[in-house]
Each structure stands twice: as C-alpha cells, then as structure tokens.
Motif scaffolding. Structure first.
Motif, PDB file in Angstrom:
ATOM      1  N   THR A   1     -26.053 -61.910-120.353  1.00  7.78           N
ATOM      2  CA  THR A   1     -26.900 -60.901-119.711  1.00  7.78           C
ATOM      3  C   THR A   1     -27.267 -61.320-118.286  1.00  7.78           C
ATOM      4  N   ALA A   2     -27.357 -62.619-118.028  1.00  5.60           N
ATOM      5  CA  ALA A   2     -27.604 -63.072-116.654  1.00  5.60           C
ATOM      6  C   ALA A   2     -26.432 -62.683-115.751  1.00  5.60           C
ATOM      7  N   LEU A   3     -25.229 -62.757-116.289  1.00  5.88           N
ATOM      8  CA  LEU A   3     -24.066 -62.337-115.504  1.00  5.88           C
ATOM      9  C   LEU A   3     -24.101 -60.830-115.224  1.00  5.88           C
ATOM     10  N   VAL A   4     -24.608 -60.056-116.173  1.00  7.14           N
ATOM     11  CA  VAL A   4     -24.764 -58.613-115.940  1.00  7.14           C
ATOM     12  C   VAL A   4     -25.808 -58.388-114.849  1.00  7.14           C
ATOM     13  N   ARG A   5     -26.870 -59.172-114.869  1.00  9.02           N
ATOM     14  CA  ARG A   5     -27.900 -59.042-113.840  1.00  9.02           C
ATOM     15  C   ARG A   5     -27.404 -59.524-112.471  1.00  9.02           C
ATOM     16  N   VAL A   6     -26.436 -60.438-112.448  1.00  8.37           N
ATOM     17  CA  VAL A   6     -25.795 -60.813-111.178  1.00  8.37           C
ATOM     18  C   VAL A   6     -25.139 -59.575-110.577  1.00  8.37           C
ATOM     19  N   TYR A   7     -24.452 -58.822-111.408  1.00 14.77           N
ATOM     20  CA  TYR A   7     -23.841 -57.567-110.952  1.00 14.77           C
ATOM     21  C   TYR A   7     -24.916 -56.606-110.427  1.00 14.77           C
ATOM     22  N   SER A   8     -26.045 -56.529-111.120  1.00 15.76           N
ATOM     23  CA  SER A   8     -27.130 -55.646-110.670  1.00 15.76           C
ATOM     24  C   SER A   8     -27.670 -56.093-109.312  1.00 15.76           C
ATOM     25  N   ALA A   9     -27.809 -57.406-109.129  1.00 13.16           N
ATOM     26  CA  ALA A   9     -28.303 -57.912-107.845  1.00 13.16           C
ATOM     27  C   ALA A   9     -27.305 -57.622-106.723  1.00 13.16           C
ATOM     28  N   LEU A  10     -26.018 -57.788-107.018  1.00  7.56           N
ATOM     29  CA  LEU A  10     -24.998 -57.464-106.020  1.00  7.56           C
ATOM     30  C   LEU A  10     -25.020 -55.970-105.693  1.00  7.56           C
TER      31      LEU A  10
ATOM     32  N   GLU B   1     -30.270 -65.586-110.825  1.00  6.23           N
ATOM     33  CA  GLU B   1     -29.471 -65.139-111.967  1.00  6.23           C
ATOM     34  C   GLU B   1     -28.201 -65.973-112.131  1.00  6.23           C
ATOM     35  N   ILE B   2     -27.563 -66.343-111.026  1.00  6.91           N
ATOM     36  CA  ILE B   2     -26.390 -67.218-111.113  1.00  6.91           C
ATOM     37  C   ILE B   2     -26.782 -68.562-111.708  1.00  6.91           C
ATOM     38  N   THR B   3     -27.918 -69.093-111.270  1.00 11.01           N
ATOM     39  CA  THR B   3     -28.411 -70.371-111.798  1.00 11.01           C
ATOM     40  C   THR B   3     -28.761 -70.250-113.272  1.00 11.01           C
ATOM     41  N   THR B   4     -29.363 -69.138-113.660  1.00 11.00           N
ATOM     42  CA  THR B   4     -29.690 -68.919-115.074  1.00 11.00           C
ATOM     43  C   THR B   4     -28.436 -68.930-115.929  1.00 11.00           C
ATOM     44  N   ALA B   5     -27.412 -68.203-115.500  1.00 15.80           N
ATOM     45  CA  ALA B   5     -26.161 -68.153-116.263  1.00 15.80           C
ATOM     46  C   ALA B   5     -25.542 -69.549-116.363  1.00 15.80           C
ATOM     47  N   ALA B   6     -25.573 -70.297-115.270  1.00 13.51           N
ATOM     48  CA  ALA B   6     -24.993 -71.645-115.281  1.00 13.51           C
ATOM     49  C   ALA B   6     -25.782 -72.587-116.188  1.00 13.51           C
ATOM     50  N   LEU B   7     -27.094 -72.543-116.108  1.00 11.32           N
ATOM     51  CA  LEU B   7     -27.912 -73.428-116.941  1.00 11.32           C
ATOM     52  C   LEU B   7     -27.771 -73.098-118.424  1.00 11.32           C
ATOM     53  N   LEU B   8     -27.854 -71.816-118.762  1.00  8.56           N
ATOM     54  CA  LEU B   8     -27.753 -71.451-120.175  1.00  8.56           C
ATOM     55  C   LEU B   8     -26.352 -71.727-120.719  1.00  8.56           C
ATOM     56  N   GLY B   9     -25.331 -71.431-119.926  1.00  9.12           N
ATOM     57  CA  GLY B   9     -23.964 -71.720-120.358  1.00  9.12           C
ATOM     58  C   GLY B   9     -23.735 -73.211-120.565  1.00  9.12           C
ATOM     59  N   THR B  10     -24.235 -74.023-119.643  1.00 13.93           N
ATOM     60  CA  THR B  10     -24.120 -75.480-119.782  1.00 13.93           C
ATOM     61  C   THR B  10     -24.908 -75.976-120.985  1.00 13.93           C
ATOM     62  N   GLY B  11     -26.103 -75.425-121.170  1.00 13.69           N
ATOM     63  CA  GLY B  11     -26.920 -75.830-122.316  1.00 13.69           C
ATOM     64  C   GLY B  11     -26.253 -75.499-123.636  1.00 13.69           C
TER      65      GLY B  11
ATOM     66  N   TYR C   1     -33.911 -58.108 -98.155  1.00 18.16           N
ATOM     67  CA  TYR C   1     -32.661 -58.852 -98.330  1.00 18.16           C
ATOM     68  C   TYR C   1     -32.929 -60.228 -98.918  1.00 18.16           C
ATOM     69  N   ALA C   2     -33.959 -60.899 -98.407  1.00 14.69           N
ATOM     70  CA  ALA C   2     -34.253 -62.264 -98.849  1.00 14.69           C
ATOM     71  C   ALA C   2     -34.611 -62.307-100.334  1.00 14.69           C
ATOM     72  N   ILE C   3     -35.451 -61.391-100.794  1.00 11.55           N
ATOM     73  CA  ILE C   3     -35.855 -61.420-102.196  1.00 11.55           C
ATOM     74  C   ILE C   3     -34.694 -61.023-103.098  1.00 11.55           C
ATOM     75  N   THR C   4     -33.828 -60.121-102.631  1.00 15.21           N
ATOM     76  CA  THR C   4     -32.672 -59.738-103.436  1.00 15.21           C
ATOM     77  C   THR C   4     -31.674 -60.892-103.528  1.00 15.21           C
ATOM     78  N   ILE C   5     -31.485 -61.613-102.448  1.00 14.99           N
ATOM     79  CA  ILE C   5     -30.605 -62.785-102.482  1.00 14.99           C
ATOM     80  C   ILE C   5     -31.210 -63.876-103.362  1.00 14.99           C
ATOM     81  N   ALA C   6     -32.532 -64.025-103.319  1.00 12.79           N
ATOM     82  CA  ALA C   6     -33.190 -64.989-104.207  1.00 12.79           C
ATOM     83  C   ALA C   6     -32.963 -64.606-105.666  1.00 12.79           C
ATOM     84  N   TRP C   7     -33.023 -63.319-105.965  1.00 15.13           N
ATOM     85  CA  TRP C   7     -32.771 -62.844-107.325  1.00 15.13           C
ATOM     86  C   TRP C   7     -31.335 -63.146-107.735  1.00 15.13           C
ATOM     87  N   LEU C   8     -30.399 -62.890-106.831  1.00 15.31           N
ATOM     88  CA  LEU C   8     -28.986 -63.168-107.109  1.00 15.31           C
ATOM     89  C   LEU C   8     -28.775 -64.651-107.413  1.00 15.31           C
ATOM     90  N   ILE C   9     -29.341 -65.515-106.599  1.00 17.49           N
ATOM     91  CA  ILE C   9     -29.198 -66.964-106.810  1.00 17.49           C
ATOM     92  C   ILE C   9     -29.866 -67.382-108.115  1.00 17.49           C
TER      93      ILE C   9
END
Length: 148
Positions: free
Chosen positions: A20-29, A66-76, A56-64
């Motif tokens: 779902t974090a990857l889906v939210r990455v798409y939403s942020a993009l 969500e990418i970090t969330t997907a990476a952390l949960l996937g690694t975990g 722009y800054a807050i949307t880019i922060a959201w994108l980052i």
C-alpha cells in the motif's frame, strides 16, 4: 520451538503495508503532476492560484516518506522471514514511519487537493493496520520466534 503466530501475522501485515505504501507513492507522484499542471495552465479569469513552493516541498516529503515506508517494511518482512532479530526492529521502525507518512499524506490530501472530499474519519481508521503491525512485531513472542 514457538509457533510464531505473531511473527507471521506481522509479516503478512508488513507485506500489505509495503504494497500500500507503493500505491501511495503513485498517489504522491500524481499529486506532484497535478501541482505541476496547475502551475502551467493559464485559467481564464485567474481562478486557480498557482501552488506555492511549500506545496511542492510537502508533497515531495510525502513521496520520500512513502518510499522509505515501503523500503523499511519490505526489509523488515524479509528479515523476519529469515528469522533475523533485526527484522523485528526494522518492522517497528517501519510502522512508526508509516504513521508519519500517513500524517503527511493526509495533510497533502486535505490542504492541497482542490476538492475537499477526503473522508478524514474513514481514512484515519486505516491507521489500525500499521499500529497493529507495530504491536505484533514488538511483542516478545515475535522476538522468541526469531531466536528459535
């Protein structure tokens, strides 16, 4: 040897959270694309104000986030699957990060979308999943399963 029910449940919820974090990455993009198109299209009568730099800054922060969330949960999930103790720690950090990413995403959706149709109460219920995953990953029985 313990059954590992909490660890397996944490892995399943963590994998769903990463997806779902990857889906939210798409939403942020998509939100970034929308901000960009609003800044370039001239509107008759200038009814649409161009987005600010902060948008722009807050949307880019959201994108980052969500990418970090997907990476952390996937690694975990991968580390828990291999019964690594650090997987438990990464899952807990990932779930905490998911809550932060959720908060940023809600801010973006409420403040930056032109139409105010975001169901805040119904969407906030979705916080149950990362919080449940956090609790399951943090339980001592998950740690015992990793050590066994």
């Amino acid at each position: 040897m313990t059954g590992g029910g909490t660890a397996v449940a944490a892995m399943i919820l963590g994998a769903l959270g990463a997806a779902t974090a990857l889906v939210r990455v798409y939403s942020a993009l998509n939100q970034l694309s929308d901000l960009e198109s609003r800044s370039r299209i001239p509107v008759f009568g200038d009814m649409v104000t161009p987005p600010s730099t902060g948008a722009y800054a807050i949307t880019i922060a959201w994108l980052i986030a969500e990418i970090t969330t997907a990476a952390l949960l996937g690694t975990g999930v991968a580390q828990l699957l291999r019964r690594r103790r650090r997987g438990q720690t990464v899952m807990v950090i990932g779930c905490g990060w998911a809550v932060l990413a959720f908060a940023i995403g809600m801010y973006v959706m409420v403040e930056l979308t032109p139409v105010r149709t975001v169901p805040i109460v119904a969407t906030t219920v979705l916080l149950v999943f990362p919080l449940t995953t956090l609790v399951l990953a943090a339980l001592p029985s998950t740690g015992r399963w990793c050590r066994s």
